[in-house]
Design a protein around this motif. Structure first.
Motif, PDB file in Angstrom:
ATOM      1  N   UNK A   7     124.304  95.694  59.919  1.00  0.00           N
ATOM      2  CA  UNK A   7     125.100  95.093  60.993  1.00  0.00           C
ATOM      3  C   UNK A   7     124.753  95.879  62.286  1.00  0.00           C
ATOM      4  N   UNK A   8     124.228  96.813  62.233  1.00  0.00           N
ATOM      5  CA  UNK A   8     123.723  97.761  63.583  1.00  0.00           C
ATOM      6  C   UNK A   8     122.619  97.222  63.961  1.00  0.00           C
ATOM      7  N   UNK A   9     122.090  96.361  63.657  1.00  0.00           N
ATOM      8  CA  UNK A   9     120.552  95.543  64.234  1.00  0.00           C
ATOM      9  C   UNK A   9     120.924  95.380  65.571  1.00  0.00           C
ATOM     10  N   UNK A  10     120.087  95.730  66.725  1.00  0.00           N
ATOM     11  CA  UNK A  10     120.205  95.324  67.946  1.00  0.00           C
ATOM     12  C   UNK A  10     119.453  94.303  68.336  1.00  0.00           C
ATOM     13  N   UNK A  11     118.358  93.962  67.636  1.00  0.00           N
ATOM     14  CA  UNK A  11     117.539  92.864  67.878  1.00  0.00           C
ATOM     15  C   UNK A  11     117.353  91.985  66.557  1.00  0.00           C
ATOM     16  N   UNK A  12     117.209  90.555  66.641  1.00  0.00           N
ATOM     17  CA  UNK A  12     117.075  89.713  65.607  1.00  0.00           C
ATOM     18  C   UNK A  12     115.722  90.031  64.855  1.00  0.00           C
ATOM     19  N   UNK A  13     115.963  90.003  63.463  1.00  0.00           N
ATOM     20  CA  UNK A  13     114.439  90.370  62.712  1.00  0.00           C
ATOM     21  C   UNK A  13     113.840  88.982  62.963  1.00  0.00           C
ATOM     22  N   UNK A  14     112.351  89.109  63.084  1.00  0.00           N
ATOM     23  CA  UNK A  14     111.728  87.875  63.234  1.00  0.00           C
ATOM     24  C   UNK A  14     111.535  87.361  61.580  1.00  0.00           C
ATOM     25  N   UNK A  15     111.210  88.171  60.806  1.00  0.00           N
ATOM     26  CA  UNK A  15     111.145  87.758  59.259  1.00  0.00           C
ATOM     27  C   UNK A  15     111.862  88.745  58.457  1.00  0.00           C
ATOM     28  N   UNK A  16     113.050  88.435  57.800  1.00  0.00           N
ATOM     29  CA  UNK A  16     113.783  89.250  56.902  1.00  0.00           C
ATOM     30  C   UNK A  16     113.363  88.999  55.536  1.00  0.00           C
ATOM     31  N   UNK A  17     113.017  90.032  55.066  1.00  0.00           N
ATOM     32  CA  UNK A  17     112.797  90.252  53.715  1.00  0.00           C
ATOM     33  C   UNK A  17     114.162  90.682  52.884  1.00  0.00           C
TER      34      UNK A  17
END
Length: 473
Positions: free
Chosen positions: A165-175
């Motif tokens: 929940x601390x990500x500042x950018x959306x993952x392109x492909x989340x595994x």
């Protein structure tokens, strides 16, 4: 030398479990000290229930915009501002945080010490420059993400619930490693927010839930574009020039993603407590307690995730009441989880309480009865175009309710009636007599209850009886 303090109740851990005990004890007049090494509110507020449901709410809003055309509403294309989504999550946490704050608990009479704590003896706790001698000790240190023993996993950057929940950018492909509630909730949330998502699950998806409803939910997730690999063994994890590669046993090509989320279970937080010094028996699964939530040291209680399950905030709140009754009132209260509900907050939601069908059949064999109703037959569901899923009720042959599972919109709200029914050992006849507002999704509960009695009511002899009574009149 540490400063010596005395109190009636000393609580270690300011998550949901510890806060509930500390507040209750202080409000009942017990001198209470609370130790917390990290954030007040624990995982639920900072890394679990609150941020995950906030993220899911944003994802649900995006889905509603995309599907508005089915109601004849046409708008512009969805644009996801991920930084704004993260800000929304943080704003929700900030709005709730004062309820769990140091200031609030000190206003209740709790002395809060922001420091790690450890046992200094069977009835003594030390931390933050103080040594506390106390009549009762409560361990509520919670749990942390378990990292599976996979070759290479310690060589790659990975996320857990404490960092995702601390990500500042959306993952392109989340595994995502793990197909339990956390894994599938995060999979749907990030997919609806624009990420490609792949789930890897060693067993089947959501293994504790009714298989037939899990199959329906799996189909919903797959229709949204989530790739699901079940009953697979991960042979390796490695960094590549393109991101992170997961190799599966028996497959020649790895699956590559930009980010890795580990959601493969939980382990209790026991490190640094010096439980042996306190005479508290524990295993790798958690602190060992009896039905009264007492440990091997009768002055010490434990509750919440640290005892190894059930791993729910509402279970911790329930357990807090058990601890208060035993520790302060000396009442022989015992934990009873027969009517403990749980919900996976996907869309549709999957909610359960009581026994699943397989569990019931192990206990009762052919005395088990199964009753179902579908949301396709519910007028409110049709009006809202939310007809996925239904309800499945497990009873004995007399209609006593043993378990219930609901898949559908607002299933977490609808399951509460069934939790009450099981806790009060009600029969389905209690629900058939209810007058429910129309149109509501809750009517599906009465429909399922009525379906149990329909085969008996519409057999030949009731018809003959009606004809006789009509003739006599």
């Amino acid at each position: 030398m540490p400063k010596a303090l005395r109190c009636d109740v000393c609580v270690i851990g300011a998550g949901s479990a510890g806060l509930s005990v500390a507040a209750g004890a202080a409000m009942l007049g017990a001198r209470t000290i609370l130790f917390e090494r990290g954030e007040m509110g624990g995982d639920c507020l900072n890394y679990g229930c609150v941020p995950s449901k906030s993220l899911l709410a944003a994802a649900h809003a995006a889905r509603n915009i995309r599907q508005a055309a089915r109601f004849g509403i046409h708008g512009s294309d969805v644009r996801i501002d991920f930084s704004a989504v993260v800000a929304h999550v943080r704003q929700v946490i900030a709005a709730i945080a004062p309820h769990d704050s140091v200031e609030r608990f000190e206003s209740l009479g709790v002395r809060v010490i922001k420091a790690p704590a450890r046992f200094a003896g069977p009835g003594e706790i030390e931390g933050g420059g103080v040594r506390v001698r106390t009549k009762r000790i409560v361990i509520a240190t919670g749990s942390t993400a378990a990292v599976p023993n996979i070759p290479g996993i310690d060589t790659v950057p990975y996320l857990t619930n404490e960092s995702v929940f601390s990500l500042n950018a959306r993952p392109d492909h989340l595994l995502i490693i793990g197909g339990g509630p956390i894994g599938v909730e995060m999979a749907q949330a990030f997919r609806r927010l624009g990420s490609s998502v792949t789930i890897f699950q060693r067993r089947r998806l959501l293994p504790k839930d009714e298989p037939e409803f899990v199959e329906l939910l799996r189909a919903e997730l797959a229709a949204e574009g989530i790739a699901i690999h079940e009953e697979v063994e991960i042979a390796s994890v490695a960094s590549t020039s393109n991101g992170i590669a997961i190799g599966l046993g028996g497959q020649p090509e790895p699956i590559i993603g930009s980010h890795l989320l580990v959601a493969a279970g939980r382990r209790p937080r026991l490190a640094g407590l010096d439980l042996q010094t306190g005479g508290v028996l524990h295993t790798e699964k958690g602190v060992v307690v009896d039905a009264q939530l007492r440990t091997s040291n009768k002055r010490v209680y434990a509750l919440g995730d640290v005892i190894g399950g059930p791993l729910f905030t509402h279970a911790a709140s329930y357990q807090a009441g058990i601890v208060i009754r035993n520790a302060l009132f000396r009442l022989p209260a015992k934990a009873d989880y027969r009517a403990l509900p749980w919900v996976t907050y996907t869309d549709p939601e999957l909610a359960h309480v009581g026994l699943a069908e397989a569990q019931a059949r192990e206990l009762l064999g052919d005395r088990v009865r199964v009753t179902r109703a579908d949301f396709t037959d519910n007028d409110r569901a049709q009006a809202e175009r939310e007809i996925s899923g239904g309800i499945k009720i497990i009873t004995n042959q007399k209609g006593t309710i043993l378990g219930a599972t609901i898949l559908g919109s607002q299933a977490g709200e609808l399951i509460q009636l069934w939790a009450l029914a099981i806790s009060r050992k009600l029969k389905l006849s209690a629900l058939t007599a209810l007058i429910l507002p129309y149109p509501t999704r809750g009517e599906i509960s009465k429909s399922a209850a009525s379906a149990f009695y329909a085969p008996k009511l519409f057999r030949p002899w009731p018809k003959r009886l009606v004809r006789l009574l009509l003739w006599l009149s």
